[in-house]
Design a protein around this motif. Structure first.
Motif, PDB file in Angstrom:
ATOM      1  N   PRO A   1       4.475   1.100  -8.049  1.00 10.19           N
ATOM      2  CA  PRO A   1       3.770   0.194  -7.146  1.00 10.19           C
ATOM      3  C   PRO A   1       2.211   0.110  -7.335  1.00 10.19           C
ATOM      4  O   PRO A   1       1.593  -0.858  -7.270  1.00 10.19           O
ATOM      5  N   ILE A   2       1.843   1.290  -7.609  1.00  6.55           N
ATOM      6  CA  ILE A   2       0.348   1.373  -8.012  1.00  6.55           C
ATOM      7  C   ILE A   2      -0.172   0.742  -9.302  1.00  6.55           C
ATOM      8  O   ILE A   2      -0.986  -0.240  -9.166  1.00  6.55           O
ATOM      9  N   LEU A   3       0.670   0.870 -10.344  1.00  9.13           N
ATOM     10  CA  LEU A   3       0.561   0.083 -11.442  1.00  9.13           C
ATOM     11  C   LEU A   3       0.871  -1.304 -11.489  1.00  9.13           C
ATOM     12  O   LEU A   3      -0.055  -2.030 -12.007  1.00  9.13           O
ATOM     13  N   LYS A   4       1.600  -1.731 -10.615  1.00 10.01           N
ATOM     14  CA  LYS A   4       1.993  -3.106 -10.405  1.00 10.01           C
ATOM     15  C   LYS A   4       0.893  -3.875  -9.932  1.00 10.01           C
ATOM     16  O   LYS A   4       0.636  -4.988 -10.093  1.00 10.01           O
ATOM     17  N   ALA A   5       0.319  -3.126  -8.812  1.00 11.13           N
ATOM     18  CA  ALA A   5      -0.909  -3.730  -8.075  1.00 11.13           C
ATOM     19  C   ALA A   5      -2.014  -3.705  -8.784  1.00 11.13           C
ATOM     20  O   ALA A   5      -2.746  -4.875  -8.805  1.00 11.13           O
ATOM     21  N   ALA A   6      -2.287  -2.692  -9.676  1.00 13.34           N
ATOM     22  CA  ALA A   6      -3.428  -2.610 -10.576  1.00 13.34           C
ATOM     23  C   ALA A   6      -3.497  -3.746 -11.770  1.00 13.34           C
ATOM     24  O   ALA A   6      -4.510  -4.309 -11.954  1.00 13.34           O
ATOM     25  N   PHE A   7      -2.420  -3.975 -12.299  1.00  8.70           N
ATOM     26  CA  PHE A   7      -2.310  -4.578 -13.583  1.00  8.70           C
ATOM     27  C   PHE A   7      -1.280  -5.662 -13.547  1.00  8.70           C
ATOM     28  O   PHE A   7       0.020  -5.525 -13.044  1.00  8.70           O
ATOM     29  N   PRO A   8      -1.731  -7.024 -13.555  1.00  4.65           N
ATOM     30  CA  PRO A   8      -3.148  -7.447 -14.077  1.00  4.65           C
ATOM     31  C   PRO A   8      -4.270  -7.659 -13.277  1.00  4.65           C
ATOM     32  O   PRO A   8      -5.196  -8.045 -13.335  1.00  4.65           O
ATOM     33  N   ASN A   9      -3.460  -8.065 -12.066  1.00  3.41           N
ATOM     34  CA  ASN A   9      -4.311  -8.719 -10.916  1.00  3.41           C
ATOM     35  C   ASN A   9      -5.672  -7.967 -10.470  1.00  3.41           C
ATOM     36  O   ASN A   9      -6.674  -8.368 -10.641  1.00  3.41           O
ATOM     37  N   LEU A  10      -5.392  -6.693 -10.129  1.00  3.74           N
ATOM     38  CA  LEU A  10      -6.840  -5.866  -9.829  1.00  3.74           C
ATOM     39  C   LEU A  10      -7.763  -5.673 -11.017  1.00  3.74           C
ATOM     40  O   LEU A  10      -9.042  -5.890 -10.836  1.00  3.74           O
ATOM     41  N   LEU A  11      -7.374  -5.711 -12.026  1.00  2.00           N
ATOM     42  CA  LEU A  11      -8.044  -5.653 -13.542  1.00  2.00           C
ATOM     43  C   LEU A  11      -8.794  -6.684 -13.705  1.00  2.00           C
ATOM     44  O   LEU A  11      -9.872  -6.883 -13.875  1.00  2.00           O
ATOM     45  N   SER A  12      -7.938  -7.975 -13.416  1.00  3.80           N
ATOM     46  CA  SER A  12      -8.511  -9.349 -13.827  1.00  3.80           C
ATOM     47  C   SER A  12      -9.525  -9.591 -12.890  1.00  3.80           C
ATOM     48  O   SER A  12     -10.783 -10.204 -13.032  1.00  3.80           O
TER      49      SER A  12
ATOM     50  N   GLY B   1      -5.160  -5.166  -3.917  1.00  2.85           N
ATOM     51  CA  GLY B   1      -3.892  -4.147  -4.107  1.00  2.85           C
ATOM     52  C   GLY B   1      -2.905  -3.879  -2.894  1.00  2.85           C
ATOM     53  O   GLY B   1      -2.338  -2.657  -3.199  1.00  2.85           O
ATOM     54  N   ILE B   2      -2.889  -4.654  -2.069  1.00  4.51           N
ATOM     55  CA  ILE B   2      -2.308  -4.271  -0.933  1.00  4.51           C
ATOM     56  C   ILE B   2      -0.573  -4.345  -1.055  1.00  4.51           C
ATOM     57  O   ILE B   2       0.149  -3.594  -0.395  1.00  4.51           O
ATOM     58  N   PRO B   3      -0.356  -4.807  -2.377  1.00  6.02           N
ATOM     59  CA  PRO B   3       1.432  -4.606  -2.559  1.00  6.02           C
ATOM     60  C   PRO B   3       1.718  -3.189  -2.771  1.00  6.02           C
ATOM     61  O   PRO B   3       2.832  -2.626  -2.696  1.00  6.02           O
ATOM     62  N   ALA B   4       0.699  -2.386  -3.211  1.00 10.98           N
ATOM     63  CA  ALA B   4       1.007  -0.901  -2.957  1.00 10.98           C
ATOM     64  C   ALA B   4       0.931  -0.024  -1.895  1.00 10.98           C
ATOM     65  O   ALA B   4       0.910   1.064  -1.638  1.00 10.98           O
ATOM     66  N   LYS B   5       0.653  -0.950  -0.834  1.00  9.84           N
ATOM     67  CA  LYS B   5       0.728  -0.600   0.760  1.00  9.84           C
ATOM     68  C   LYS B   5      -0.614   0.554   0.830  1.00  9.84           C
ATOM     69  O   LYS B   5      -1.627   0.050   0.427  1.00  9.84           O
ATOM     70  N   GLN B   6      -0.278   1.713   1.465  1.00  9.53           N
ATOM     71  CA  GLN B   6      -1.388   2.654   1.523  1.00  9.53           C
ATOM     72  C   GLN B   6      -2.019   3.172   0.170  1.00  9.53           C
ATOM     73  O   GLN B   6      -3.004   3.698   0.498  1.00  9.53           O
ATOM     74  N   ASP B   7      -1.245   2.813  -0.862  1.00 11.50           N
ATOM     75  CA  ASP B   7      -1.986   3.580  -1.890  1.00 11.50           C
ATOM     76  C   ASP B   7      -2.784   2.183  -2.695  1.00 11.50           C
ATOM     77  O   ASP B   7      -3.157   2.378  -3.934  1.00 11.50           O
ATOM     78  N   ALA B   8      -3.270   1.361  -2.049  1.00 15.07           N
ATOM     79  CA  ALA B   8      -4.145   0.138  -2.575  1.00 15.07           C
ATOM     80  C   ALA B   8      -5.341   0.749  -3.128  1.00 15.07           C
ATOM     81  O   ALA B   8      -5.780   0.073  -4.093  1.00 15.07           O
ATOM     82  N   TRP B   9      -6.004   1.639  -2.518  1.00 19.22           N
ATOM     83  CA  TRP B   9      -7.042   2.363  -2.927  1.00 19.22           C
ATOM     84  C   TRP B   9      -6.914   2.960  -4.017  1.00 19.22           C
ATOM     85  O   TRP B   9      -7.876   2.865  -4.859  1.00 19.22           O
ATOM     86  N   ILE B  10      -5.780   3.612  -4.419  1.00 21.84           N
ATOM     87  CA  ILE B  10      -5.491   4.257  -5.703  1.00 21.84           C
ATOM     88  C   ILE B  10      -5.302   3.231  -6.805  1.00 21.84           C
ATOM     89  O   ILE B  10      -5.869   3.371  -7.932  1.00 21.84           O
ATOM     90  N   ALA B  11      -4.753   2.131  -6.584  1.00 20.36           N
ATOM     91  CA  ALA B  11      -4.385   0.900  -7.263  1.00 20.36           C
ATOM     92  C   ALA B  11      -5.891   0.697  -7.768  1.00 20.36           C
ATOM     93  O   ALA B  11      -6.181   0.096  -9.056  1.00 20.36           O
ATOM     94  N   MET B  12      -6.974   0.379  -6.876  1.00 21.18           N
ATOM     95  CA  MET B  12      -8.088  -0.149  -7.202  1.00 21.18           C
ATOM     96  C   MET B  12      -8.910   0.993  -7.937  1.00 21.18           C
ATOM     97  O   MET B  12      -9.765   0.515  -8.983  1.00 21.18           O
ATOM     98  N   LEU B  13      -8.740   2.024  -7.741  1.00 24.22           N
ATOM     99  CA  LEU B  13      -9.393   3.245  -8.607  1.00 24.22           C
ATOM    100  C   LEU B  13      -8.602   2.997 -10.095  1.00 24.22           C
ATOM    101  O   LEU B  13      -9.682   3.150 -10.954  1.00 24.22           O
ATOM    102  N   VAL B  14      -7.487   2.989 -10.184  1.00 27.35           N
ATOM    103  CA  VAL B  14      -6.986   2.907 -11.325  1.00 27.35           C
ATOM    104  C   VAL B  14      -7.378   1.668 -12.371  1.00 27.35           C
ATOM    105  O   VAL B  14      -7.872   1.866 -13.339  1.00 27.35           O
TER     106      VAL B  14
END
Length: 368
Positions: free
Chosen positions: A179-190, A28-41
């Protein structure tokens, strides 16, 4: 072959499978410092997908994924889809085999040929697969304390070394939610959360059927919290810029640990976690491929173990280099994976509802 394992082993299998090698990287690093939020989503969305998987399982508690496909789509169409999905499981297993080869030669054993490293770990996975899911569950049960203790030591060392800087997580949502949603879907979800689809193959082998849903939900929630925490921890140490440039961020974090001028160079811990995590993924996906192919074709389980192992090993050499391997993984694999992880389960969910409705309507018409 009908082997069974208990609810406690199911919990451990879910935890270790989802952890895998995930905490070694900064997803989720494309979301920068919000990568952990992307993983949570992504984790929350993955939990919703698990609701779908468990609903499908409850329709035929003793069935595997191949049988579920036949039940929902018919013998021939369902059987064809099951074979394709079995090949997909084998492909995902192959990607982990190649990851072992690439990451080990890149970061740990630079003078050891990749083919030897990949052969050794696949040989162990093939032996495990030949013994079935019950042995897999027992092996992971033995590895579980090692994984938990290793991560516990890692977390303690990182905190005691004074490397954690919480301000690396700020500002939160600086560029809004996109940026959070783009990092989370579909990559982090998959990867890794939607990979829970593999348990549609394994749920039928759990002896305590009534406990499956409860154990699955709590195990997934617990491991999701852990993955989000590890993601945030790496960010707190390295910051988003350095974490994005590092192949194995957790390895880099441990290389920064210095305690009392004697405790350093903890690469062995990351090596241990890397091999255990990837082995569990390889063996579980390998067994899922064999079981699904066996259900689809009617061939015996043991007759398929060796051919599918050969297929996995041969396919691991198709990608010419690590750059191509990563490109295939990020730009191709993660775009196809939702077909098996999301689309087909949702179609089965709808088809099953329609079948139940039509059956109820027919029964009602006959009753009048």
């Amino acid at each position: 072959m009908q082997q069974q394992f208990g609810k406690f082993q199911l919990a451990i299998l879910i935890i270790v499978f989802l952890i895998g090698s995930t905490p070694l990287f900064e997803l989720g690093i494309p979301a920068k410092q919000d990568a952990w939020i992307a993983m949570l989503v992504a984790a929350a969305a993955g939990l919703l997908l698990t609701v779908v998987y468990l609903t499908l399982h409850k329709r035929a508690p003793n069935a595997g994924l191949g049988e579920l496909y036949k039940y929902h789509f018919g013998r021939y169409i369902g059987g064809f889809i099951a074979i394709v999905h079995a090949l997909w499981f084998a492909y995902e297993s192959m990607r982990n085999v190649r990851d072992v080869g690439e990451l080990t030669t890149m970061a740990l054993l630079s003078f050891t040929p990749k083919w030897i490293i990949m052969f050794l770990i696949l040989a162990v996975a093939a032996y495990t697969a030949s013994k079935g899911v019950e042995v897999l569950a027992r092996i992971i049960q033995l590895l579980f304390p090692i994984v938990i203790l290793s991560y516990f030591i890692v977390i303690l060392l990182v905190f005691f070394s004074g490397l954690v800087k919480v301000n690396q997580l700020l500002p939160i949502m600086e560029n809004g939610p996109m940026p959070i949603l783009k990092a989370a879907f579909p990559n982090l979800l998959s990867f890794p959360f939607a990979q829970m689809v593999v348990f549609l193959v394994l749920f039928g082998h759990v002896s305590e059927k009534k406990s499956i849903s409860k154990v699955t939900y709590w195990s997934q929630i617990g491991v999701s919290i852990f993955l989000v925490f590890m993601n945030a921890l790496i960010l707190c140490v390295l910051g988003p810029e350095l974490a994005e440039l590092t192949a194995l961020p957790l390895l880099h974090v441990l290389q920064l640990v210095r305690l009392a001028n004697f405790l350093e160079r903890l690469d062995v811990v990351v090596t241990l976690l890397l091999f255990i995590g990837l082995f569990v993924k390889i063996a579980t996906l390998y067994i899922a491929s064999v079981l699904t192919a066996s259900m689809a074709t009617g061939w015996s389980y043991r007759a398929l173990v060796f051919p599918i192992g050969i297929l996995i090993y041969a396919a691991s050499f198709l990608e010419p280099n690590n750059t191509y391997h990563i490109w295939i993984g990020l730009d191709v694999t993660l775009k196809i994976a939702p077909l098996f992880q999301i689309a087909l389960p949702l179609v089965m969910l709808v088809v099953g509802i329609r079948k139940k409705y039509r059956s109820a309507a027919l029964d009602g018409a006959q009753g009048t």
